[in-house]
Design a protein around this motif. Sequence first.
Motif, PDB file in Angstrom:
ATOM      1  N   VAL A  58       0.843  -1.201   0.000  1.00 48.50           N
ATOM      2  CA  VAL A  58       0.000   0.000   0.000  1.00 48.50           C
ATOM      3  C   VAL A  58       0.881   1.254   0.000  1.00 48.50           C
ATOM      4  O   VAL A  58       0.638   2.205  -0.754  1.00 48.50           O
ATOM      5  CB  VAL A  58      -0.940   0.010   1.220  1.00 48.50           C
ATOM      6  N   SER A 152       0.717   5.569   7.675  1.00 47.87           N
ATOM      7  CA  SER A 152       0.322   4.444   6.814  1.00 47.87           C
ATOM      8  C   SER A 152       0.528   3.096   7.488  1.00 47.87           C
ATOM      9  O   SER A 152       0.496   2.059   6.845  1.00 47.87           O
ATOM     10  CB  SER A 152       1.118   4.493   5.497  1.00 47.87           C
ATOM     11  N   TYR A 173      -4.009   5.904   6.727  1.00 44.47           N
ATOM     12  CA  TYR A 173      -4.562   4.723   6.070  1.00 44.47           C
ATOM     13  C   TYR A 173      -4.593   3.631   7.127  1.00 44.47           C
ATOM     14  O   TYR A 173      -3.545   3.197   7.620  1.00 44.47           O
ATOM     15  CB  TYR A 173      -3.703   4.296   4.875  1.00 44.47           C
ATOM     16  N   HIS A 175      -5.103   0.013   8.281  1.00 47.21           N
ATOM     17  CA  HIS A 175      -5.166  -1.394   7.869  1.00 47.21           C
ATOM     18  C   HIS A 175      -5.967  -2.212   8.878  1.00 47.21           C
ATOM     19  O   HIS A 175      -6.680  -3.139   8.529  1.00 47.21           O
ATOM     20  CB  HIS A 175      -3.757  -1.995   7.793  1.00 47.21           C
ATOM     21  N   ASN A 234      -9.248   0.091   4.838  1.00 50.69           N
ATOM     22  CA  ASN A 234      -8.992  -0.868   3.765  1.00 50.69           C
ATOM     23  C   ASN A 234     -10.121  -1.864   3.498  1.00 50.69           C
ATOM     24  O   ASN A 234     -10.029  -2.669   2.581  1.00 50.69           O
ATOM     25  CB  ASN A 234      -7.707  -1.640   4.058  1.00 50.69           C
ATOM     26  N   SER A 235     -11.185  -1.826   4.308  1.00 47.61           N
ATOM     27  CA  SER A 235     -12.262  -2.798   4.088  1.00 47.61           C
ATOM     28  C   SER A 235     -13.520  -2.360   4.811  1.00 47.61           C
ATOM     29  O   SER A 235     -13.506  -1.453   5.647  1.00 47.61           O
ATOM     30  CB  SER A 235     -11.847  -4.188   4.602  1.00 47.61           C
ATOM     31  N   TYR A 256      -9.805   0.223  -0.986  1.00 47.27           N
ATOM     32  CA  TYR A 256      -9.281  -1.149  -0.997  1.00 47.27           C
ATOM     33  C   TYR A 256      -7.791  -1.124  -1.305  1.00 47.27           C
ATOM     34  O   TYR A 256      -7.335  -0.375  -2.178  1.00 47.27           O
ATOM     35  CB  TYR A 256      -9.984  -1.992  -2.062  1.00 47.27           C
ATOM     36  N   PRO A 257      -6.992  -1.920  -0.607  1.00 45.81           N
ATOM     37  CA  PRO A 257      -5.554  -1.934  -0.881  1.00 45.81           C
ATOM     38  C   PRO A 257      -5.246  -2.435  -2.287  1.00 45.81           C
ATOM     39  O   PRO A 257      -6.007  -3.240  -2.839  1.00 45.81           O
ATOM     40  CB  PRO A 257      -4.988  -2.898   0.176  1.00 45.81           C
ATOM     41  N   PHE A 377      -8.239  -7.038   5.843  1.00 46.71           N
ATOM     42  CA  PHE A 377      -8.583  -7.147   4.424  1.00 46.71           C
ATOM     43  C   PHE A 377      -8.153  -8.512   3.926  1.00 46.71           C
ATOM     44  O   PHE A 377      -8.931  -9.442   3.900  1.00 46.71           O
ATOM     45  CB  PHE A 377      -7.937  -6.020   3.610  1.00 46.71           C
ATOM     46  N   PHE A 456      -7.198   1.279  -6.894  1.00 49.21           N
ATOM     47  CA  PHE A 456      -6.612   1.896  -5.706  1.00 49.21           C
ATOM     48  C   PHE A 456      -6.188   3.331  -6.005  1.00 49.21           C
ATOM     49  O   PHE A 456      -6.457   4.243  -5.215  1.00 49.21           O
ATOM     50  CB  PHE A 456      -5.396   1.085  -5.220  1.00 49.21           C
TER      51      PHE A 456
END
Length: 469
Positions: A58, A152, A173, A175, A234-235, A256-257, A377, A456
């Motif tokens: 990512v 991130s 971001y 995760h 991410n989801s 989405y990644p 994810f 993405f």
Amino acid sequence: ACFRLLCSLLIPALFLSGILCVCLVVLLWGIRRKDGKRPLLVAFFHPYCNAGGGGERVLWCAIRTLQKKYRNVTCVVYTGDGDATGEEIVEGAFRRFNIKITHPVKFVFLEKRYLVEASLYPHFTLLGQSLGSVFLGWEALLKCIPDIYIDSMGYAFTLPLFKYLGGCRVGCYVHYPTISTDMLSVVRNQDTRFNNAAFITNNPLFSKFKLFYYYFFAFMYGLVGSCSDVVMVNSSWTLNHILSLWRAGACTSVVYPPCDVQTFLDIPLEEEKSTTEHSIVSVSQFRPEKDHPLQIRAFAKLVKEKRLGQQPSLKLILIGGCRNQQDEERVNNLKGLCEELGVSNDVTFRINIPFEELKRHLAEATIGLHTMWNEHFGIGVVECMAAGTVILAHHSGGPKLDIVVPYEGRITGFLAENEDSYAETMAYILSLSPEKRLEIRENARRSVHRFSDQHFEETFLLSVEPLFK
């Protein structure tokens, strides 16, 4: 008299602390050059940028995307990977992920990464790592003050530091939420998991104390997370938790990644040629939450049943990255478990392998295996589906909500929850005719286009646009 003395000391101390904080903010803001011609500094906080996992993919896709879109941007990466040079890190991104960075990236090497290592905090790990990230973030801020700061890697406690002291526009971001409502329910219900030891679940007092600690941490986590100007998750699973904890719906979106689906889609999809051997491949970092022991135990059960029936031979290939000595020790323990269960000759470990070798293993595999509970994810799940394996993932998190879902009404893979159901489902997949397996693989392949690099790039740029205004 004591109270008056305390007040006479405390009030000046608070006043002095306030003045020092204001001076510090002015100093940090003054360090920032206001030359309109200089490049815009966009910094990514990613202490393990050379780890080789999905989170790193990512990062490098995000950097590549910004470099393509904005000519006046210089990307900065705060990293603790002092054992590699910047050139080696960029080369590693290309070798592992097939991502070519065309413009220079500035690396700021941090010396205090050990402060976010889980091993440093045997107890109160979440709180220890979060406070450690603040000190690590402070080191990063002193070494380079960016215009835009993006966390991130999930260190939300650094967000207010860069926003209020650094004067940056901040984004993140996410995760995986550092704490989730699922984690609270695990403690509340006294379930034993890798992050909830048996001695706690067996003691009501310890469980209540841990629940209080989790609620307090969740409150603090929500407070710091709400500082972010832009939140990307991410989801759908992560979105639900972040909306619940951060309450920042207006600036939160699902991105989405990026999964390198096209590279895997290049693998010809044909009926299996070999009828004498089936390989089952797992792709995930060797971290405790990935639950590799579950894979080995389920595989051992499958092998035992298959041997009784004289079926084709089976092989389990565990592919993943090792970040540190703890991960290497984990691999050694997994090898010991294989010996204990009598499947050492049937299990192969492939650590930190090049991208081409990963692709070859997936091209040859019959089943793609994934066992993490509440995987946020699951890039490895998407890669397995794109490569043409029949995926078997955990019945939770991203795989359940976003990935292994029917596509145009047709099955794309399978989900399981425990050792027995994993073994049974693997046996069922292997019992299908090659034609039926091919049909499932084709459905899965068609479904993964929504997780491509291109998708993405579009959603990432749309999400971060407010940071550049």
